[in-house]
Every structure is written in C-alpha cells, then in structure tokens.
Design an enzyme around this catalytic site. Structure first.
Site, PDB file in Angstrom:
ATOM      1  CB  SER A  64      -0.943   0.155   1.048  1.00  0.00           C
ATOM      2  OG  SER A  64      -1.736  -0.973   1.354  1.00  0.00           O
TER       3      SER A  64
HETATM    4  N1  SAH Z   1      -0.675  -4.838   4.195  1.00  0.00           N
HETATM    5  C1  SAH Z   1      -0.196  -5.257   3.031  1.00  0.00           C
HETATM    6  C2  SAH Z   1      -1.016  -4.853   1.588  1.00  0.00           C
HETATM    7  C3  SAH Z   1      -0.880  -6.015   0.624  1.00  0.00           C
HETATM    8  S1  SAH Z   1      -2.118  -5.668  -0.698  1.00  0.00           S
HETATM    9  C4  SAH Z   1       1.200  -4.445   2.824  1.00  0.00           C
HETATM   10  O1  SAH Z   1       1.425  -3.669   3.822  1.00  0.00           O
HETATM   11  O2  SAH Z   1       1.922  -4.762   1.820  1.00  0.00           O
HETATM   12  C5  SAH Z   1      -3.464  -6.852  -0.027  1.00  0.00           C
HETATM   13  C6  SAH Z   1      -3.373  -8.276   0.309  1.00  0.00           C
HETATM   14  O3  SAH Z   1      -4.517  -8.912   0.741  1.00  0.00           O
HETATM   15  C7  SAH Z   1      -2.568  -8.872  -0.623  1.00  0.00           C
HETATM   16  O4  SAH Z   1      -1.426  -9.582  -0.309  1.00  0.00           O
HETATM   17  C8  SAH Z   1      -3.652 -10.027  -1.010  1.00  0.00           C
HETATM   18  O5  SAH Z   1      -3.250 -11.556  -1.206  1.00  0.00           O
HETATM   19  C9  SAH Z   1      -4.431 -10.217   0.507  1.00  0.00           C
HETATM   20  N2  SAH Z   1      -5.731 -10.652   0.282  1.00  0.00           N
HETATM   21  C10 SAH Z   1      -6.659 -10.651  -0.736  1.00  0.00           C
HETATM   22  N3  SAH Z   1      -7.873 -11.415  -0.352  1.00  0.00           N
HETATM   23  C11 SAH Z   1      -7.467 -11.920   0.955  1.00  0.00           C
HETATM   24  C12 SAH Z   1      -8.536 -12.554   1.529  1.00  0.00           C
HETATM   25  N4  SAH Z   1      -9.674 -13.020   1.466  1.00  0.00           N
HETATM   26  N5  SAH Z   1      -7.648 -13.129   2.979  1.00  0.00           N
HETATM   27  C13 SAH Z   1      -6.468 -12.691   3.319  1.00  0.00           C
HETATM   28  N6  SAH Z   1      -5.579 -11.903   2.561  1.00  0.00           N
HETATM   29  C14 SAH Z   1      -6.157 -11.517   1.268  1.00  0.00           C
END
Ligand code: SAH
Length: 213
Positions: A64
C-alpha cells in the site's frame, strides 16, 4: 540490501509529506520514520521506495501507499499491547508498522507464495508478529478473537460479519469498502449489538478475494 543514511534522509522527507497530507499520530509517523520500506520491495524499486506510492510485490499484489498505511494506522488508535488483526499480510510492511507501534499483531494472507516469503522476511528482520496465518481473511481468526482492532488492507465488496463479531466492545474495524474504488470505513463497536459507522473518502486497493486465487 542495507539501510543507509541516504535511506533515512528519504524517510524523513516522506514523513514530512505525510504530515503535510494531514497525518498527526506521532507513533504512526515515528514507525514510518524508522522502518526501512525499501527492504519490503524488490531491489529494482529501491530508488522509489520512499515516494508516497504503491508498488507491485509479486503475485499480482501491491504494497500500500505510505499515506494509506498511515491513514489506516491512525484510524486504529493503536495503543501499546493492543491485540490487532490484519487481513492481507502482503509485503509485511503494514504488519511491521503495527508491530513497531507496540501492538500484538495477528495477520492473515490468502496467497501462499506471499505468506511464505513474507514470513521469512519478517523473521530475518527480527519483526515478531504474534501469529502469521495462511488462510481466508473473510473468516478472521476466530481462535484468537476478540481483538482491540482489525485492519483490512484489501478492497472488500462488503463488511464480513465474522470480522465484526471478532471485535471487542470499544474496538475499531478499519476497512476499505467497495468494488472499483473503496470508501475507507471505520466501525466502532459501541455495545455487543451496536456499531457506529464513519466514512473517510475514496481509496483504491487490490480486491479482497473470495473463493479464488
Ligand atoms: N498490508 C499489505 C497490503 C498488501 S495488498 C502490505 O503492507 O503490503 C492486499 C493483500 O491482501 C494481498 O497480499 C492479497 O493477497 C491479500 N488478500 C486478498 N484477499 C484476501 C483474503 N480473502 N484473505 C487474506 N488476504 C487476502
């Protein structure tokens, strides 16, 4: 990759940018000032790591934008030893921000590849969340509930009921809700049955996936 004085200088500038954009929580700003974000990115992005931008982290996902991380973290009103659930571990950067703020962090990731590489990276960096879990964030982590707060870091088409149920009374759920773009939403659990809702404008996230990869 190493952390250098140059990186520190870029981080100080990034913190200034976040303050100008309205982030006030000193603990959030200090965490961002101290965490080498470039270590959470592919080395080819090293030079850009301290721009206020999202970047790809593999498996079709993104780390993000720092402003978004700061905005969500500020809405959580983190206190030391708060038990916090994060949905979407991704790169582990948001996990690290919460850990450095003194929270006991539980985090769930749906993609196995990211779960593995990020678990390894956090161990290497000496970041110790309470629990990293491979699984479906829509279900939360019932075995570890209730939580002081819950943060969802992917765009959710609706607010999953299990997450509301796993919040302590007085607890805060921060979740971007919507399909194409998302409204940053804060739910505060006032009583067992009553939730207060606040909305904070549009953001863009990768989708919170249901039943697919
Ligand atoms: N907090 C992260 C943001 C990553 S983007 C950071 O600081 O880098 C969002 C993430 O949510 C992705 O890695 C994606 O694989 C995950 N995601 C998507 N759907 C999900 C679900 N149902 N349960 C858990 N994680 C999920």
């Amino acid at each position: 990759m190493k952390d250098t004085a140059k990186h520190q200088g870029l981080r100080n500038q990034l913190v200034n940018v976040l303050e100008q954009k309205g982030i006030k929580d000193k603990n959030v700003l200090e965490a961002i000032r101290n965490i080498p974000r470039h270590l959470f990115l592919d080395s080819s992005f090293e030079d850009y790591a301290y721009q206020d931008k999202a970047f790809p982290i593999g498996a079709g996902q993104t780390i993000s934008q720092p402003y978004t991380v700061a905005f969500q973290s500020q809405l959580l009103e983190v206190e030391k030893d708060h038990k916090i659930l994060e949905i979407g571990t991704g790169s582990g950067y948001q996990t690290t921000v919460l850990f450095k703020m003194g929270a006991k962090v539980y985090s769930v990731e749906r993609q196995h590849e990211l779960f593995k590489t990020t678990s390894h990276l956090l161990r290497k960096l000496g970041i110790r969340p309470k629990h990293l879990s491979f699984g479906d964030g829509y279900k939360g982590l019932p075995n570890y509930a209730p939580f002081d707060s819950i943060i969802v870091t992917a765009g959710a088409p609706f607010i999953p009921k299990p997450l509301m149920a796993q919040l302590k009374v007085g607890g805060r759920l921060v979740i971007p809700v919507g399909e194409e773009k998302q409204i940053m939403t804060l739910l505060i659990r006032k009583t067992e049955t009553r939730f207060e809702k606040h909305e904070f404008g549009d953001f863009r996230f990768v989708p919170l996936l249901e039943d697919k990869n």
